[in-house]
Design a protein around this motif. Sequence first.
Motif, PDB file in Angstrom:
ATOM      1  N   SER A 286      23.334 -26.502 -23.850  1.00  0.00           N
ATOM      2  CA  SER A 286      23.690 -27.147 -25.114  1.00  0.00           C
ATOM      3  C   SER A 286      22.729 -28.285 -25.392  1.00  0.00           C
ATOM      4  CB  SER A 286      25.132 -27.662 -25.079  1.00  0.00           C
ATOM      5  OG  SER A 286      25.289 -28.639 -24.079  1.00  0.00           O
ATOM      6  N   SER A 287      22.613 -28.602 -26.660  1.00  0.00           N
ATOM      7  CA  SER A 287      21.678 -29.660 -27.069  1.00  0.00           C
ATOM      8  C   SER A 287      22.064 -30.183 -28.438  1.00  0.00           C
ATOM      9  CB  SER A 287      20.243 -29.135 -27.114  1.00  0.00           C
ATOM     10  OG  SER A 287      20.058 -28.283 -28.244  1.00  0.00           O
ATOM     11  N   GLY A 288      21.354 -31.197 -28.863  1.00  0.00           N
ATOM     12  CA  GLY A 288      21.472 -31.673 -30.228  1.00  0.00           C
ATOM     13  C   GLY A 288      20.725 -30.753 -31.178  1.00  0.00           C
ATOM     14  N   PRO A 289      20.652 -31.125 -32.455  1.00  0.00           N
ATOM     15  CA  PRO A 289      20.054 -30.225 -33.453  1.00  0.00           C
ATOM     16  C   PRO A 289      18.543 -30.075 -33.337  1.00  0.00           C
ATOM     17  CG  PRO A 289      20.652 -32.339 -34.440  1.00  0.00           C
ATOM     18  CD  PRO A 289      21.217 -32.352 -33.059  1.00  0.00           C
ATOM     19  N   VAL A 290      17.892 -30.847 -32.488  1.00  0.00           N
ATOM     20  CA  VAL A 290      16.441 -30.787 -32.409  1.00  0.00           C
ATOM     21  C   VAL A 290      15.949 -29.422 -31.919  1.00  0.00           C
ATOM     22  CG1 VAL A 290      16.331 -31.717 -30.046  1.00  0.00           C
ATOM     23  CG2 VAL A 290      14.386 -32.043 -31.615  1.00  0.00           C
ATOM     24  N   LEU A 291      16.766 -28.731 -31.122  1.00  0.00           N
ATOM     25  CA  LEU A 291      16.361 -27.408 -30.640  1.00  0.00           C
ATOM     26  C   LEU A 291      16.963 -26.285 -31.469  1.00  0.00           C
ATOM     27  CD1 LEU A 291      16.455 -27.843 -26.745  1.00  0.00           C
ATOM     28  CD2 LEU A 291      14.465 -27.705 -28.245  1.00  0.00           C
ATOM     29  N   GLY A 292      18.260 -26.315 -31.687  1.00  0.00           N
ATOM     30  CA  GLY A 292      18.911 -25.241 -32.433  1.00  0.00           C
ATOM     31  C   GLY A 292      19.240 -24.076 -31.519  1.00  0.00           C
ATOM     32  N   GLU A 293      20.207 -23.274 -31.948  1.00  0.00           N
ATOM     33  CA  GLU A 293      20.691 -22.194 -31.099  1.00  0.00           C
ATOM     34  C   GLU A 293      19.680 -21.062 -30.961  1.00  0.00           C
ATOM     35  OE1 GLU A 293      24.567 -21.266 -32.656  1.00  0.00           O
ATOM     36  OE2 GLU A 293      25.512 -22.850 -31.438  1.00  0.00           O
ATOM     37  N   ASP A 294      18.881 -20.814 -31.978  1.00  0.00           N
ATOM     38  CA  ASP A 294      17.852 -19.773 -31.861  1.00  0.00           C
ATOM     39  C   ASP A 294      16.872 -20.123 -30.753  1.00  0.00           C
ATOM     40  OD1 ASP A 294      18.970 -18.294 -33.898  1.00  0.00           O
ATOM     41  OD2 ASP A 294      17.593 -19.049 -35.444  1.00  0.00           O
ATOM     42  N   ALA A 295      16.431 -21.392 -30.738  1.00  0.00           N
ATOM     43  CA  ALA A 295      15.472 -21.814 -29.715  1.00  0.00           C
ATOM     44  C   ALA A 295      16.094 -21.781 -28.323  1.00  0.00           C
ATOM     45  CB  ALA A 295      14.964 -23.226 -30.036  1.00  0.00           C
ATOM     46  N   LEU A 296      17.350 -22.225 -28.219  1.00  0.00           N
ATOM     47  CA  LEU A 296      18.020 -22.199 -26.925  1.00  0.00           C
ATOM     48  C   LEU A 296      18.192 -20.773 -26.415  1.00  0.00           C
ATOM     49  CD1 LEU A 296      20.963 -24.801 -26.953  1.00  0.00           C
ATOM     50  CD2 LEU A 296      18.854 -24.885 -25.631  1.00  0.00           C
ATOM     51  N   GLU A 297      18.641 -19.896 -27.303  1.00  0.00           N
ATOM     52  CA  GLU A 297      18.872 -18.514 -26.890  1.00  0.00           C
ATOM     53  C   GLU A 297      17.569 -17.842 -26.481  1.00  0.00           C
ATOM     54  OE1 GLU A 297      20.677 -14.348 -28.729  1.00  0.00           O
ATOM     55  OE2 GLU A 297      21.411 -16.284 -29.465  1.00  0.00           O
ATOM     56  N   HIS A 298      16.502 -18.120 -27.214  1.00  0.00           N
ATOM     57  CA  HIS A 298      15.198 -17.538 -26.887  1.00  0.00           C
ATOM     58  C   HIS A 298      14.722 -18.033 -25.525  1.00  0.00           C
ATOM     59  CE1 HIS A 298      11.206 -15.868 -27.504  1.00  0.00           C
ATOM     60  NE2 HIS A 298      10.696 -17.040 -27.163  1.00  0.00           N
ATOM     61  N   ALA A 299      14.841 -19.349 -25.296  1.00  0.00           N
ATOM     62  CA  ALA A 299      14.381 -19.910 -24.027  1.00  0.00           C
ATOM     63  C   ALA A 299      15.195 -19.384 -22.853  1.00  0.00           C
ATOM     64  CB  ALA A 299      14.468 -21.438 -24.081  1.00  0.00           C
ATOM     65  N   LEU A 300      16.512 -19.283 -23.021  1.00  0.00           N
ATOM     66  CA  LEU A 300      17.355 -18.778 -21.940  1.00  0.00           C
ATOM     67  C   LEU A 300      17.066 -17.299 -21.686  1.00  0.00           C
ATOM     68  CD1 LEU A 300      19.630 -19.244 -19.924  1.00  0.00           C
ATOM     69  CD2 LEU A 300      21.280 -18.793 -21.753  1.00  0.00           C
ATOM     70  N   GLY A 301      16.932 -16.528 -22.763  1.00  0.00           N
ATOM     71  CA  GLY A 301      16.623 -15.109 -22.617  1.00  0.00           C
ATOM     72  C   GLY A 301      15.303 -14.889 -21.897  1.00  0.00           C
ATOM     73  N   GLU A 302      14.278 -15.687 -22.247  1.00  0.00           N
ATOM     74  CA  GLU A 302      12.977 -15.545 -21.584  1.00  0.00           C
ATOM     75  C   GLU A 302      13.067 -15.874 -20.098  1.00  0.00           C
ATOM     76  OE1 GLU A 302       9.878 -17.774 -23.460  1.00  0.00           O
ATOM     77  OE2 GLU A 302       9.162 -15.966 -24.480  1.00  0.00           O
ATOM     78  N   ALA A 303      13.800 -16.959 -19.788  1.00  0.00           N
ATOM     79  CA  ALA A 303      13.913 -17.377 -18.390  1.00  0.00           C
ATOM     80  C   ALA A 303      14.610 -16.307 -17.558  1.00  0.00           C
ATOM     81  CB  ALA A 303      14.673 -18.693 -18.295  1.00  0.00           C
ATOM     82  N   LEU A 304      15.692 -15.732 -18.087  1.00  0.00           N
ATOM     83  CA  LEU A 304      16.425 -14.725 -17.340  1.00  0.00           C
ATOM     84  C   LEU A 304      15.659 -13.399 -17.282  1.00  0.00           C
ATOM     85  CD1 LEU A 304      20.032 -15.460 -18.651  1.00  0.00           C
ATOM     86  CD2 LEU A 304      19.104 -15.974 -16.384  1.00  0.00           C
ATOM     87  N   ALA A 305      14.948 -13.067 -18.364  1.00  0.00           N
ATOM     88  CA  ALA A 305      14.159 -11.834 -18.366  1.00  0.00           C
ATOM     89  C   ALA A 305      13.076 -11.899 -17.302  1.00  0.00           C
ATOM     90  CB  ALA A 305      13.538 -11.606 -19.743  1.00  0.00           C
ATOM     91  N   GLY A 306      12.480 -13.084 -17.133  1.00  0.00           N
ATOM     92  CA  GLY A 306      11.469 -13.243 -16.103  1.00  0.00           C
ATOM     93  C   GLY A 306      12.032 -13.016 -14.713  1.00  0.00           C
ATOM     94  N   LEU A 307      13.261 -13.443 -14.506  1.00  0.00           N
ATOM     95  CA  LEU A 307      13.892 -13.243 -13.203  1.00  0.00           C
ATOM     96  C   LEU A 307      14.228 -11.771 -12.974  1.00  0.00           C
ATOM     97  CD1 LEU A 307      16.298 -16.318 -13.136  1.00  0.00           C
ATOM     98  CD2 LEU A 307      14.172 -16.043 -11.856  1.00  0.00           C
ATOM     99  N   ILE A 308      14.701 -11.099 -14.035  1.00  0.00           N
ATOM    100  CA  ILE A 308      15.042  -9.671 -13.913  1.00  0.00           C
ATOM    101  C   ILE A 308      13.803  -8.855 -13.554  1.00  0.00           C
ATOM    102  CG2 ILE A 308      15.837  -7.642 -15.176  1.00  0.00           C
ATOM    103  CD1 ILE A 308      17.641  -9.493 -16.792  1.00  0.00           C
ATOM    104  N   ASP A 309      12.643  -9.252 -14.103  1.00  0.00           N
ATOM    105  CA  ASP A 309      11.411  -8.505 -13.866  1.00  0.00           C
ATOM    106  C   ASP A 309      10.876  -8.665 -12.448  1.00  0.00           C
ATOM    107  OD1 ASP A 309      11.484  -7.569 -16.434  1.00  0.00           O
ATOM    108  OD2 ASP A 309      10.123  -9.082 -17.247  1.00  0.00           O
ATOM    109  N   ASP A 310      11.338  -9.718 -11.732  1.00  0.00           N
ATOM    110  CA  ASP A 310      10.873  -9.901 -10.363  1.00  0.00           C
ATOM    111  C   ASP A 310      11.326  -8.737  -9.487  1.00  0.00           C
ATOM    112  OD1 ASP A 310       9.716 -12.264 -11.010  1.00  0.00           O
ATOM    113  OD2 ASP A 310      11.285 -13.546 -10.167  1.00  0.00           O
ATOM    114  N   ALA A 311      10.443  -8.311  -8.604  1.00  0.00           N
ATOM    115  CA  ALA A 311      10.806  -7.240  -7.679  1.00  0.00           C
ATOM    116  C   ALA A 311      11.969  -7.696  -6.794  1.00  0.00           C
ATOM    117  CB  ALA A 311       9.591  -6.881  -6.819  1.00  0.00           C
ATOM    118  N   GLY A 312      12.931  -6.831  -6.644  1.00  0.00           N
ATOM    119  CA  GLY A 312      14.074  -7.167  -5.788  1.00  0.00           C
ATOM    120  C   GLY A 312      15.041  -8.142  -6.414  1.00  0.00           C
ATOM    121  N   SER A 313      15.006  -8.302  -7.719  1.00  0.00           N
ATOM    122  CA  SER A 313      15.909  -9.246  -8.375  1.00  0.00           C
ATOM    123  C   SER A 313      17.360  -8.870  -8.125  1.00  0.00           C
ATOM    124  CB  SER A 313      15.653  -9.258  -9.885  1.00  0.00           C
ATOM    125  OG  SER A 313      16.637 -10.037 -10.541  1.00  0.00           O
TER     126      SER A 313
END
Length: 471
Positions: A286-313
């Motif tokens: 969660s954050s103030g309006p400076v980021l917005g939910e689109d930016a938060l969702e994109h950043a979280l999705g990217e971070a988790l996608a990177g972990l899923i792509d790791d071998a043996g995740s």
Amino acid sequence: MNDLLAALGDAIGADNVLVGRSDLERYETDGRQHAGRALAVVRPATTSGVSAILRLAAQHGVAVIAQGARTGLVGAGLADDRGEMLVLSLERLSRVIEIDAANRSVTAEGGALLSTINAAAHEDGLFFPIDLGADPSVGGMIAANTGGARFLRYGDVRRNLLGLEIVLADGAGTVLELGGALWKNNVGVDLKQLVAGTSGAFGVVTRATLALQPRPAAQVTALVALRRADAATGLAALLEAHFGTLITAFEGMSANALAAAFAHVPRLRNPFPGPIPPYAVLIELSSGPVLGEDALEHALGEALAGLIDDAGSAIIDVAVDRRDALWAIRHAIPEGLRASGQVIACDIALRRGDVMRFRDEVAAGVAARWPGLAVCDFGHIGDGGLHFNLVWPGTAGALDPAVGEAVRDYVFATVVEEFGGSFSAEHGIGPRNIKHYARFVPEGVRRVSGQIQRLLAPQGLGRVDFGSTSI
């Protein structure tokens, strides 16, 4: 007792001294359905009324127990079964006195509900950041020093407590103001913090000033399905390194806990196309309006996608949503467990790195000793908190109470003696666990705690003796 009841009626009005059996019943149970019998229920509407009640009760030798919203889980707000205790209900002392938006604080009476505070603060874009599945009173939250699901970001009540007014159980009904509305005040012993977490044993909190926080403008959640529960520890560290204090919550849920929620709470649906995963973690940013939910969702999705792509995740799948849809699954678990059978609840805390090792060790110990029990753990693993709950299936008949006590003894002994953890993470001390307090808290600590209690509250209030030596 007629003299006492008459004097109480003179002090707060006869209509607010309840003695009829039908009037008393709703004050004699709480969220765990602990049974008790009250001599009478008194409902003051002022601090002076509370003071008069404590003074009169002391003069007549009658014990008093303070009661808030009856959402406690350790029986601390209920009379015992003798019918000799006076229940002091704060339901009429329930006003929100002031929202100070510039100071980011609220002053409210001891019986004010969490929902009432947040409704009053909403217009100014603020909230009190204690997130619970219940709607407790201010006094009750202070008495239990409750935390909740967003402790990781905002801390417990103690961290957000600026000041309070308390009527001491000293025989005279002395009123003290401890602290105030200042965020910084370092003039001596911080006595208000002696009150937080003491289960109301020192006196009755009639007013408090609490720090408020800006209400998040953007909030995104992800439910991460894991192949192995122990992967949650590393996931927490990785995400904290990436997002820092944007992480508001990090909640763990076992397969058994999820299954109970999905089976018994019709409004829920499994967000994953496959079977219920072995373990799942709910992450909130969660954050103030400076980021917005689109930016938060994109950043979280990217971070988790990177972990899923790791071998043996260890990650099987991820569901991402905004606001409260995924939280509904987490909040439904207690209801699902109750519907599944008899719950043996253990509210514990460990070092974060020990949570998964504890789960494995104690689950194996429970299976060996009591094979009919299902381990259905969940909770605030991001701060080391764990509701290590066990369920005796309803189809197996009634659970022997002695078995329930033996299970708690085993779980708590392992938590404290082998892992250096706590047998009461946030529910507080009450009749339900006072024997564990006497067993696991060192004698020297109990002695000093009892001395402080007798100094501030020589008459005693409630059913907790912090100097207790009896197991």
